[in-house]
Design an enzyme around this catalytic site. Structure first.
Site, PDB file in Angstrom:
ATOM      1  N   GLN A   4      31.929  36.961  46.606  1.00 48.11           N
ATOM      2  CA  GLN A   4      32.669  38.196  46.319  1.00 48.11           C
ATOM      3  C   GLN A   4      32.019  39.380  47.043  1.00 48.11           C
ATOM      4  O   GLN A   4      32.705  40.278  47.551  1.00 48.11           O
ATOM      5  CB  GLN A   4      32.688  38.444  44.800  1.00 48.11           C
ATOM      6  N   ARG A  21      31.147  26.663  40.986  1.00 52.99           N
ATOM      7  CA  ARG A  21      31.381  27.800  40.086  1.00 52.99           C
ATOM      8  C   ARG A  21      31.079  27.335  38.677  1.00 52.99           C
ATOM      9  O   ARG A  21      31.627  26.321  38.226  1.00 52.99           O
ATOM     10  CB  ARG A  21      32.818  28.308  40.152  1.00 52.99           C
ATOM     11  N   CYS A  33      36.993  43.136  41.518  1.00 56.50           N
ATOM     12  CA  CYS A  33      36.972  41.753  42.015  1.00 56.50           C
ATOM     13  C   CYS A  33      38.230  40.993  41.602  1.00 56.50           C
ATOM     14  O   CYS A  33      38.595  40.010  42.249  1.00 56.50           O
ATOM     15  CB  CYS A  33      35.725  41.037  41.505  1.00 56.50           C
ATOM     16  N   HIS A  85      27.647  36.616  42.042  1.00 57.79           N
ATOM     17  CA  HIS A  85      28.926  36.235  42.648  1.00 57.79           C
ATOM     18  C   HIS A  85      28.852  36.593  44.147  1.00 57.79           C
ATOM     19  O   HIS A  85      29.516  37.526  44.610  1.00 57.79           O
ATOM     20  CB  HIS A  85      30.061  36.975  41.941  1.00 57.79           C
ATOM     21  N   ARG A 115      38.449  37.730  50.524  1.00 58.86           N
ATOM     22  CA  ARG A 115      37.717  36.599  49.948  1.00 58.86           C
ATOM     23  C   ARG A 115      37.835  35.385  50.875  1.00 58.86           C
ATOM     24  O   ARG A 115      36.893  34.646  51.104  1.00 58.86           O
ATOM     25  CB  ARG A 115      38.279  36.223  48.567  1.00 58.86           C
TER      26      ARG A 115
HETATM   27  N1  NVA Z   1      32.560  39.023  35.542  1.00 52.48           N
HETATM   28  C1  NVA Z   1      33.739  38.210  35.778  1.00 52.48           C
HETATM   29  C2  NVA Z   1      33.996  38.075  37.236  1.00 52.48           C
HETATM   30  C3  NVA Z   1      35.255  37.327  37.584  1.00 52.48           C
HETATM   31  C4  NVA Z   1      35.489  37.216  39.061  1.00 52.48           C
HETATM   32  C5  NVA Z   1      33.532  36.854  35.136  1.00 52.48           C
HETATM   33  O1  NVA Z   1      32.433  36.285  35.271  1.00 52.48           O
HETATM   34  O2  NVA Z   1      34.449  36.377  34.464  1.00 52.48           O
HETATM   35  N1   CP Z   2      37.323  37.496  41.960  1.00 53.79           N
HETATM   36  C1   CP Z   2      37.328  36.192  41.657  1.00 53.79           C
HETATM   37  O1   CP Z   2      36.313  35.480  41.774  1.00 53.79           O
HETATM   38  O2   CP Z   2      38.526  35.724  41.234  1.00 53.79           O
HETATM   39  P1   CP Z   2      38.836  34.272  40.642  1.00 53.79           P
HETATM   40  O3   CP Z   2      38.145  34.182  39.317  1.00 53.79           O
HETATM   41  O4   CP Z   2      40.328  34.207  40.541  1.00 53.79           O
HETATM   42  O5   CP Z   2      38.278  33.250  41.588  1.00 53.79           O
END
Ligand code: NVA
Ligand code: CP
Length: 332
Positions: free
Chosen positions: A136, A106, A270, A133, A315
């Site tokens: 997700q 990530r 999400c 993502h 998830r």
């Molecule tokens: N768009 C958000 C998604 C988090 C799961 C981010 O990148 O912070």
């Molecule tokens: N939706 C999601 O990716 O959540 P986190 O940032 O908590 O992993």
């Protein structure tokens, strides 16, 4: 279907049939988990979990899923490793690839996870980049399929910041699965134009459609799913909040948007979500801008139509399916 040895970097790399296979596998793993049937298919293996950005769901999902598959995990947090600072991605990939059977990443640019996959001799799984993502997406598709019994023909309206990982990914997911995607936001926040073209080409084959509209009435009309995400994503500068609140407030998911959708429509997100004042950032925005709810109202978030916690649970089941599929599913 055999996905053993494949990376999981973005949904665009997979056919609709391969995506369906992973969803079916996730549904099967979910059922097994509920029945207490063990699936320790990868005992003795280990996976590395690299997080250059914070996480609750993705990290926990990878850890629990890995343990359920019989594997050990090593978590590398945003500050505790040499990655990118003292050691290149290519070198990291070869080091971790010599100790682990799979690597989750990530972080920031998609090019980083692509490079990691290029140099690692084991499957690499994208746990979120600025652009995509994909884990997700499998959870979202599984949740929609569980709720409506199908994916094809479902209309998903995405409101808010559609130009980032979630908007891009949902557009791809809908195009691949024969669904109708509508980005409903200010034109500045429409998904990437070349990706939109690519999705329209895919949609022509699958019976899906891709609509970009600034009109809330048009975007949400007849939607089965109304989806949103935070207005400011991880890694973006704090000073964009004012602009985002100003420009995206008309695209907040509220009672009016839900009422315009199809009867029986659901709300998805999400997560994490800013729907009340119970977070530090939520409080700060209230003090600075006088806004108590952001991308979704508390009323919608807490309503019967909201399936966000089912989505969050999924998830784990879908991430387990991704790891199982790419490491190998035993013959039953
Ligand atoms: N768009 C958000 C998604 C988090 C799961 C981010 O990148 O912070
Ligand atoms: N939706 C999601 O990716 O959540 P986190 O940032 O908590 O992993």
């Amino acid at each position: 279907m055999d996905l053993k040895g494949r990376d999981f970097l973005k949904l665009l790399d997979f056919t609709s049939e391969e995506i369906t296979y992973m969803l079916d596998l996730a549904a099967d793993l979910k059922e097994k988990k509920k029945k207490g049937i063990l699936t320790e298919w990868h005992k003795g293996k280990n996976v590395a979990l690299i997080f250059e950005k914070t996480s609750t769901r993705t990290r926990c999902a990878f850890e629990v899923a890995a343990h359920d598959l019989g594997m050990g995990t090593t978590y590398l947090d945003p500050s505790g490793s040499q990655i990118g600072k003292k050691e290149s991605i290519a070198d990291t990939a070869r080091v971790l690839g010599s100790m682990f059977e799979g690597i989750e990443y990530r972080g920031f640019g998609q090019d980083i996870v692509d490079e990691l996959a290029q140099f690692a001799p084991v499957p690499v799984w994208n746990g979120l980049t600025n652009e995509f993502h994909p884990t997700q997406m499998l959870a979202d598709l599984l949740t929609i399929r569980e709720h409506f019994g199908k994916l094809e023909g479902i209309k998903l309206a995405y409101m808010g910041d559609a130009r980032y990982n979630m908007g891009n990914s949902l557009m791809v997911a809908c195009a691949k699965m024969g669904m109708h995607f509508a980005a409903c936001t200010s034109a500045k926040y429409f998904p990437d134009p070349s990706l939109t073209e690519e999705c329209r080409r895919i949609a022509a084959r699958t019976g899906a459609s891709v609509t970009l509209t600034e009109d809330v009435g048009e975007g949400t009309k007849d939607a089965d799913v109304i989806y949103t995400d935070v207005w400011v994503s991880m890694g973006e500068p704090e000073d964009v909040w004012a602009e985002r609140i100003r420009e995206l407030s008309p695209y907040q998911v509220n009672g009016t948007a839900m009422a315009n959708a199809k009867e029986g429509a659901v709300f998805m997100h999400c997560l994490p979500a800013f729907h009340d004042l119970k977070t530090k950032i939520g409080q700060e925005m209230w003090e600075k801008f006088g806004i108590a709810e952001m991308e979704v109202t508390d009323e919608v978030f807490e309503s019967e139509a909201s399936i966000v916690f089912q989505e969050a649970e999924n998830r784990m089941h879908t991430i387990k399916a991704v790891m199982a599929a790419t490491l190998g599913v035993p013959e039953e």
